[in-house]
Write an enzyme that holds these catalytic residues in place. Structure first.
Site, PDB file in Angstrom:
ATOM      1  CB  SER A 201      -9.943   2.737   5.835  1.00 53.05           C
ATOM      2  OG  SER A 201     -10.404   2.143   4.944  1.00 53.05           O
ATOM      3  CG  HIS A 247      -5.815   5.653   5.215  1.00 50.61           C
ATOM      4  ND1 HIS A 247      -5.842   5.174   4.428  1.00 50.61           N
ATOM      5  CD2 HIS A 247      -7.422   5.178   5.142  1.00 50.61           C
ATOM      6  CE1 HIS A 247      -6.735   4.708   3.757  1.00 50.61           C
ATOM      7  NE2 HIS A 247      -8.078   4.496   4.244  1.00 50.61           N
TER       8      HIS A 247
END
Length: 298
Positions: A201, A247
């Site tokens: 991610s 993230h």
């Protein structure tokens, strides 16, 4: 939709196909060329006209070598390169998917996850009873927390890679992916040093942020992408077991890499591009080496 600035700047479009945008320049004539017009050179890519000129100057030995090793298309260039296929994206998809599917095998999967997941204590053997395994900062990109997690990340990688890799070139795209993933792991170590994380991610968010920066640079309308990036980032705060720190780190570092690439895309700026990317990696290394221990000990 595009902005007027985008449409008016012809440097954003292939000189042979005016309706196709691109971020890649021919390394000989420095004109913008789309994936269909790109032929891989020893460094970068070249356009069809420069390729023809280069082939005119080949020696007999070079001609024999090309007949022996390379298939040719009707246009006289290597078909695998002329297609502009995102080879690095496909390789990343294949390797990550293979590891992710092996993780689903009972017994074997747990061993692979334990060997590749990231957790900050593996970086500080003087503070924790764990071996020093810094490769986990990147190996975490290739393991996932289940089939659904793997499928979502691989779908995002496939979609983003289709756009970014042809624009940036294979080496730059791979650098963007890995440095963004590295940045995501660094942010996890700084903000959540006790957390164990898996997944690509951080790198995926780096690709999204980079596409946002590059799109803005060439004058494209990036509002939709900005909304998607914001929604995906916000979900990390409302859905459990999501490392929003990765993230955040991936997005910040991906944006920085994109800024470097957009400001140093000309051939004479290549050395500066490499130097600036190296400096960014070194800075991330310094941060992860010194900041988390200070937080842990405070």
């Amino acid at each position: 939709m595009t902005t007027p600035e985008f449409a008016d700047n012809r440097d954003n479009f292939c000189y042979r196909h005016p309706d196709r945008q691109s971020f890649v320049l021919c390394q000989r004539c420095l004109r913008t060329i789309c994936p269909e017009c790109q032929t891989q050179a020893p460094v970068g890519v070249i356009c069809p006209e420069c390729m023809k000129e280069q082939q005119k100057n080949r020696t007999p030995a070079q001609k024999r070598a090309q007949r022996r090793w390379g298939g040719r298309s009707a246009g006289g260039t290597m078909t695998a390169v002329r297609s502009g296929r995102p080879i690095v994206t496909y390789v990343l998809l294949a390797v990550t998917s293979f590891i992710g599917l092996v993780q689903l095998i009972p017994g074997v999967g747990d061993v692979i996850t334990q060997a590749l997941f990231f957790r900050a204590p593996y970086l500080y053997p003087n503070l924790f009873p764990f071996p020093f395994e810094p490769w986990r900062l990147l190996s975490v990109l290739f393991v996932h927390g289940g089939f659904f997690h793997l499928a979502l990340n691989m779908l995002a990688l496939w979609m983003l890679g289709q756009s970014l890799e042809p624009m940036l070139g294979r080496a730059r795209f791979l650098a963007l992916y890995l440095i963004s993933g590295f940045g995501g792991s660094v942010m996890v170590a700084v903000l959540a040093p006790g957390s164990a994380t898996v997944g690509a991610s951080g790198a995926i968010f780096g690709l999204m942020a980079a596409l946002l920066i590059i799109g803005r640079h060439i004058g494209a309308n990036v509002t939709g992408l900005l909304v998607i990036l914001g929604i995906n980032f916000a979900l990390g705060f409302f859905i459990g077991n999501i490392a929003w720190q990765a993230h955040l780190g991936g997005a910040i570092v991906g944006a920085l890499v994109a800024l470097i690439l957009t400001r140093t895309k000309r051939r004479e700026q290549r050395v500066w591009q490499i130097v600036l990317l190296a400096v960014l990696v070194v800075l991330l290394g310094v941060v992860v080496a010194f900041v988390p221990p200070l937080i842990i000990l405070s």
